[in-house]
Design a protein around this motif. Structure first.
Motif, PDB file in Angstrom:
ATOM      1  N   ARG A 241      42.725  54.726  48.374  1.00 22.85           N
ATOM      2  CA  ARG A 241      44.129  54.362  48.662  1.00 22.85           C
ATOM      3  C   ARG A 241      44.488  54.759  50.101  1.00 22.85           C
ATOM      4  NH1 ARG A 241      47.140  57.504  45.171  1.00 22.85           N
ATOM      5  NH2 ARG A 241      45.817  56.680  43.537  1.00 22.85           N
ATOM      6  N   SER A 373      45.073  52.362  39.713  1.00 28.68           N
ATOM      7  CA  SER A 373      46.208  51.533  40.142  1.00 28.68           C
ATOM      8  C   SER A 373      45.741  50.300  40.922  1.00 28.68           C
ATOM      9  CB  SER A 373      47.192  52.352  40.971  1.00 28.68           C
ATOM     10  OG  SER A 373      46.499  52.985  42.005  1.00 28.68           O
ATOM     11  N   TYR A 374      44.611  50.411  41.596  1.00 26.54           N
ATOM     12  CA  TYR A 374      44.109  49.254  42.342  1.00 26.54           C
ATOM     13  C   TYR A 374      43.596  48.186  41.366  1.00 26.54           C
ATOM     14  CZ  TYR A 374      41.838  46.487  45.925  1.00 26.54           C
ATOM     15  OH  TYR A 374      41.458  45.449  46.745  1.00 26.54           O
ATOM     16  N   GLN A 376      44.755  47.714  38.398  1.00 31.16           N
ATOM     17  CA  GLN A 376      45.967  47.107  37.821  1.00 31.16           C
ATOM     18  C   GLN A 376      46.545  46.071  38.785  1.00 31.16           C
ATOM     19  OE1 GLN A 376      48.823  49.759  36.108  1.00 31.16           O
ATOM     20  NE2 GLN A 376      47.306  50.858  34.903  1.00 31.16           N
ATOM     21  N   LYS A 377      46.610  46.441  40.072  1.00 28.46           N
ATOM     22  CA  LYS A 377      47.193  45.549  41.065  1.00 28.46           C
ATOM     23  C   LYS A 377      46.366  44.258  41.208  1.00 28.46           C
ATOM     24  CE  LYS A 377      48.302  45.288  46.004  1.00 28.46           C
ATOM     25  NZ  LYS A 377      47.907  43.894  46.037  1.00 28.46           N
ATOM     26  N   ASP A 381      47.509  40.452  40.570  1.00 29.24           N
ATOM     27  CA  ASP A 381      47.441  39.487  41.676  1.00 29.24           C
ATOM     28  C   ASP A 381      46.602  38.264  41.303  1.00 29.24           C
ATOM     29  OD1 ASP A 381      48.932  41.211  43.140  1.00 29.24           O
ATOM     30  OD2 ASP A 381      47.329  41.871  44.488  1.00 29.24           O
TER      31      ASP A 381
END
Ligand code: KG4
Ligand code: ZN
Length: 435
Positions: A241, A373-374, A376-377, A381
């Motif tokens: 991150r 979280s990446y 999930q993103k 997307d």
């Protein structure tokens, strides 16, 4: 119906108590008690989970976890000193003969606890670490005999599928709707990486899985190579991150003007870590580039062992130029980011492909790695990018990892289908239990 659920498949000793009311197409859940005792602090010292150590810890803690869960559920009350029942005691001792840690504590505690109003005991029987699973299973059997309550065996992975239902409140409901199906579940944890087609409630078909290491396992192993603590997932994710946001800032800087120490210009990787052209990342600087193994294979399988080895060779090659290269936090961040990109891109690519092929209505992502979280993103997307009309669900933060609440929910649906164990002696730990 009230369910008491026990989960000991890895390094969390967890017990939940729920109350379920079935109102036609709506099933209402009330969380009465939900306790978890994590062994993580112990396993950190050894850089991973040793099954026999996990077993001992579960045995030491399970009765006190039960007491806490009963107290939280307001089901804990003590009886007067009971009449000794030698026959029952012998039965319990036999059931606990391989669980010394529980046996020692049982007689000092359990005879004084009044039988709670529970209708079924759900217990994880696999997959997981067998010595750890046995603790929960033996304890469930002893409680079943002691309190005369039937057992429903639960598949841990089915638990992860159900982990998306509870939200932050104590009460939640599950609406049984046909339009939710077919569902697809991407289950990503320390032991598993699989894509499971859920055609209807309790009807599962595994369509793909890792051929070697699980995604979480690869996170943990790469973290160790980078000198990061166990469990590696959250640490790698944190470094990645930082690198991603530093990269975004760099994009806004006039070329050539940024700090030389953070702009690594070491050797290209070669040898077994080399990247075939079609698997190359186009996101990062070409200097730290890892493969996306099997991303273009026709099936839904994964492979993370080669990726892990590629990181090993990458570090080896970087060290030839500079033996202290890993002292540079920027390099660690770059490797972490490229590794996370590689895992997430591969998981997302195959999941999107399966959503299209099977005309999926609902996507569930569960297991420890679903906290990423990446991941999930990127999932969100990609669904947007591909204009897919699929509802996506992740577990709430406290339920991405192992817990007994998910076992209780899965246990309820099993109990509703009358999947009680007919003979408790037939319940066995199944380390490799599969859908
Ligand atoms: O489901 P889980 O708690 O236990 C198993 O059944 O394996 O998953 C644990 C795994 C570990 O490998 C851990 O490194 C990984 O989940 N993990 C993550 C993250 N949080 C936990 N991996 C990537 N990113 C995260 N944020
Ligand atoms: Zn798990």
């Amino acid at each position: 119906m009230k369910i008491l659920a026990i989960e000991t498949s890895c390094d969390e000793t967890a017990i939940s108590i729920i109350e379920v009311k079935n109102e036609g197409k709506k099933v209402k859940f009330k969380i009465l008690g939900n306790e978890i005792s994590s062994q993580i602090a112990l396993h950190i010292q050894y850089g991973g989970v040793f099954p026999m150590m996990a077993k001992r810890e579960h045995g030491k803690n399970i009765i006190s976890v039960l007491e806490k869960a009963l107290k939280e559920a307001k089901m804990y009350s003590l009886t007067k000193i009971p009449q000794p029942d030698k026959k029952l005691e012998n039965k319990i001792n036999k059931l606990l003969e391989r669980e010394n840690e529980i046996q020692d504590r049982w007689m000092k505690t359990m005879p004084f606890i009044k039988k709670p109003k529970i209708d079924a005991i759900a217990v994880t029987t696999g997959p997981g670490l067998e010595p750890a699973l046995w603790v929960g299973i033996s304890f469930a059997k002893a409680l079943s005999v002691y309190w005369d309550i039937p057992i429903v065996p639960v598949n841990h992975m089915e638990g992860h599928v159900f982990s998306i239902f509870p939200n932050k409140t104590k009460n939640f409901k599950v609406e049984i709707e046909d339009k939710m199906f077919p569902m697809l579940s991407l289950l990503v944890s320390g032991g598993h990486t699989e894509l499971v087609l859920v055609k209807d409630w309790m009807k599962y078909k595994k369509i793909g899985q890792t051929r070697d290491d699980a995604a979480g396992e690869a996170f943990d192993k790469v973290a160790r190579m980078l000198g990061l603590p166990y469990p590696g997932g959250p640490e790698i994710s944190r470094l990645a991150r930082i690198e991603r946001s530093a990269g975004m800032k760099r994009e806004n800087v006039v070329p050539g003007s940024y700090n030389k120490t953070s702009d690594f210009s070491g050797p290209r990787t070669k040898g077994a870590g080399a990247v075939p052209d079609h698997e190359k990342s186009d996101v990062l600087s070409p200097l730290i580039s890892l493969p996306r193994p099997m991303i273009h294979s026709k099936d839904y399988d994964f492979s993370f062992s080669g990726l892990k080895t590629a990181v090993l060779y990458l570090i080896r090659d970087l060290k030839i130029e500079n033996p202290n290269i890993l002292d540079d936090i920027n390099i660690k961040q770059k490797i972490a980011r490229e590794f996370e990109d590689a895992v997430v891109e591969t998981l997302a690519h195959k999941t999107i492909k399966a959503i299209k092929e099977y005309k999926i209505q609902t996507l569930i992502v569960g297991g420890g790695v679903s906290a990423n979280s990446y991941l999930q993103k990127v999932m969100l997307d990609k669904i947007k990018e591909n204009k897919l009309k699929v509802k996506i669900h992740f577990p709430s933060k406290t339920l991405t990892g192992d817990n007994a609440l998910m076992i209780a929910i899965a246990g309820y649906f099993q109990a509703k289908n009358k999947k009680f164990a007919k003979n408790i002696n037939s319940i066995k730990a199944q380390g490799n239990l599969s859908f």
